[in-house]
Motif scaffolding. Structure first.
Motif, mmCIF file in Angstrom:
data_model
loop_
_atom_site.group_PDB
_atom_site.id
_atom_site.type_symbol
_atom_site.label_atom_id
_atom_site.label_comp_id
_atom_site.label_asym_id
_atom_site.label_seq_id
_atom_site.Cartn_x
_atom_site.Cartn_y
_atom_site.Cartn_z
ATOM 1 N N PRO A 44 20.859 -45.910 39.782
ATOM 2 C CA PRO A 44 22.052 -45.366 39.141
ATOM 3 C C PRO A 44 21.952 -43.907 38.716
ATOM 4 O O PRO A 44 22.969 -43.248 38.497
ATOM 5 C CB PRO A 44 22.233 -46.284 37.926
ATOM 6 N N ASP A 45 20.743 -43.382 38.569
ATOM 7 C CA ASP A 45 20.611 -42.013 38.068
ATOM 8 C C ASP A 45 20.386 -40.986 39.165
ATOM 9 O O ASP A 45 20.174 -39.802 38.868
ATOM 10 C CB ASP A 45 19.441 -41.947 37.062
ATOM 11 N N VAL A 67 16.065 -28.190 44.851
ATOM 12 C CA VAL A 67 14.801 -27.475 44.656
ATOM 13 C C VAL A 67 14.963 -26.487 43.497
ATOM 14 O O VAL A 67 15.850 -25.622 43.524
ATOM 15 C CB VAL A 67 14.388 -26.725 45.938
ATOM 16 N N VAL A 68 14.115 -26.632 42.474
ATOM 17 C CA VAL A 68 14.188 -25.764 41.291
ATOM 18 C C VAL A 68 12.786 -25.269 40.932
ATOM 19 O O VAL A 68 11.776 -25.817 41.381
ATOM 20 C CB VAL A 68 14.797 -26.516 40.086
ATOM 21 N N GLU A 69 12.758 -24.233 40.107
ATOM 22 C CA GLU A 69 11.479 -23.703 39.652
ATOM 23 C C GLU A 69 10.819 -24.664 38.671
ATOM 24 O O GLU A 69 9.636 -24.963 38.766
ATOM 25 C CB GLU A 69 11.700 -22.343 38.975
ATOM 26 N N LYS A 70 11.638 -25.151 37.711
ATOM 27 C CA LYS A 70 11.138 -26.061 36.701
ATOM 28 C C LYS A 70 12.026 -27.300 36.650
ATOM 29 O O LYS A 70 13.231 -27.182 36.473
ATOM 30 C CB LYS A 70 11.120 -25.365 35.334
ATOM 31 N N VAL A 71 11.426 -28.437 36.809
ATOM 32 C CA VAL A 71 12.182 -29.691 36.869
ATOM 33 C C VAL A 71 12.599 -30.136 35.477
ATOM 34 O O VAL A 71 11.765 -30.236 34.567
ATOM 35 C CB VAL A 71 11.354 -30.802 37.537
ATOM 36 N N GLU A 72 13.889 -30.385 35.319
ATOM 37 C CA GLU A 72 14.420 -30.922 34.063
ATOM 38 C C GLU A 72 14.892 -32.374 34.227
ATOM 39 O O GLU A 72 14.947 -33.123 33.266
ATOM 40 C CB GLU A 72 15.588 -30.064 33.570
ATOM 41 N N ASP A 73 15.224 -32.752 35.453
ATOM 42 C CA ASP A 73 15.659 -34.120 35.738
ATOM 43 C C ASP A 73 15.048 -34.548 37.061
ATOM 44 O O ASP A 73 15.474 -34.107 38.138
ATOM 45 C CB ASP A 73 17.185 -34.195 35.810
ATOM 46 N N GLU A 74 14.033 -35.413 36.994
ATOM 47 C CA GLU A 74 13.308 -35.805 38.201
ATOM 48 C C GLU A 74 14.181 -36.588 39.182
ATOM 49 O O GLU A 74 13.891 -36.647 40.371
ATOM 50 C CB GLU A 74 12.089 -36.649 37.819
#
Length: 395
Positions: A44-45, A67-74
């Protein structure tokens, strides 16, 4: 995920052909429904996308991550470092797709997808029906009577859709039977939350207009023009006609040999009586004709008010009014004028009185104004008896 156990593309193609649905739209609906079901019931997420190849039938369920520098939501993102290990060419801001194992397509997800797909198919079918008949508004179609409900509505099958004949659009007294084929006027097609509603009518004046064109060649080719129609379905109608060819009698053309043409029209309308009268550019003459079979006297017209006062002798009064006021009511609708009937007891022989007044004027026994005054005086002793307006409805 090649060589799927079930070729969804073939299955959807068969459904699309069987139900006359656009194949690509159905595939798109399937992709959306499966993505929603998998997201809701399995992951669901996460952001899920589904792709079905219409040619090969290959089905892919993908988890999409940015693709991000720093992951906030895996669930929605992947770090640049981890992404570079998988694909050296990725950059920040790109999206990566991760295929889902077939085994993860749980039964509950596929069942939910099936339910959603069924709804999408129903919506698509409704749109097909709406689009097909929306462009046919105002046409007369032949339909098959299917059923009725406890509210007095009848339903008729048009082919791809079903139309409703509510009581107000039915011919009063007409007995409809399932399986019978009838002509209906397609009055309105509109969208509703439950699907398209197709409103049909057998009481509309335009159905009568269509039948006149079908049965009378002179009307179909424009030699005889139907100028106006007033109708009380199942009982009586008045049709005003005009000929563009001086050699063609418009009333005779409409009635036909021994009444065969007008009988063909009335036969389709449950033997509804149809009076054919001559249209006239002169308002007084048109009103006079519209009130037939009654013979009426003096007609005073107030054009600005769209009103006319008509004097009638006692022996013609019942004909002018008609049963339940029907004759004068139809005449008012036909001409577009409010008609006030006034009864006079001063004249016993209207034709003789008119002839005498004309003769007096021609012989110079009185001046023109005096002769007219003398003739008008014949109708002076009158009293109002009945009024009808173009908006009056049957009581």
């Amino acid at each position: 995920m090649t060589e799927p156990e079930v070729n969804f593309a073939d299955a959807l193609r068969e459904v699309a052909q069987a139900r006359n649905i656009n194949e690509l739209q159905l595939i798109e609906a399937f992709e959306q429904s499966l993505a929603q079901a998998y997201t809701r019931n399995v992951e669901p997420d996460k952001r899920i996308e589904v792709h079905l190849d219409p040619q090969s039938g290959e089905l892919e369920v993908l988890v999409v991550r940015e693709v991000v520098e720093k992951v906030e939501d895996e669930n929605l993102q992947i770090s640049l470092a981890d992404a570079l290990e998988l694909d050296p060419g990725v950059e920040i801001g790109m999206e990566m797709e991760f295929p889902v194992d077939r085994e993860k397509f749980s039964r509950i997800a596929l069942q939910a997808a099936k339910q959603t797909l069924t709804q999408k198919m129903r919506e698509t079918e409704r749109n097909v029906v709406y689009n097909e008949y929306k462009d046919r508004e105002g046409q007369v179609l032949t339909a098959q009577v299917v059923r009725s409900d406890n509210k007095g509505n009848w339903f008729v099958e048009l082919g791809a859709g079903e139309a409703i004949l509510p009581p107000r659009e039915q011919i009063p007294g007409e007995k409809l039977t399932p399986g019978n084929r009838v002509k209906i006027y397609l009055k309105e097609v509109r969208k509703t939350p439950k699907g398209p509603t197709i409103l049909a009518s057998r009481a509309d004046e335009r159905l009568l207009d269509y039948l006149l064109k079908q049965e009378i060649p002179e009307v179909a080719n424009g030699i005889v023009e139907v100028k106006a129609i007033s109708r009380e379905a199942g009982q009586r109608s008045k049709v005003a006609v005009f000929s563009h060819n001086s050699n063609v009698d418009p009333i005779g053309a409409c009635i036909g040999h021994r009444g065969n043409r007008i009988q063909a029209v009335t036969g389709e309308l449950g033997r509804e009586r149809v009076d054919v009268i001559l249209w006239d550019a002169n308002t007084r003459d048109f009103i006079r004709n519209a009130l037939s079979p009654a013979k009426v006297g003096l007609i005073e017209v107030q054009p600005e008010a769209r009103a006319a006062t008509v004097t009638v002798t006692p022996d013609q009064l019942s004909l002018a009014i008609g049963k339940g006021g029907q004759n004068v009511r139809l005449a008012a609708k036909l001409t577009g004028f409010k008609i006030d009937l006034r009864e006079t007891a001063a004249i016993q022989d209207l034709d003789a009185a008119m002839q005498q007044a004309l003769q007096d004027e021609q012989e110079g026994r009185e001046t023109g104004d005096t002769a007219k005054s003398a003739f008008d005086a014949l109708f002076a002793d009158s009293k109002p008896v009945h009024t009808a307006t173009p908006d009056d409805t049957q009581e």
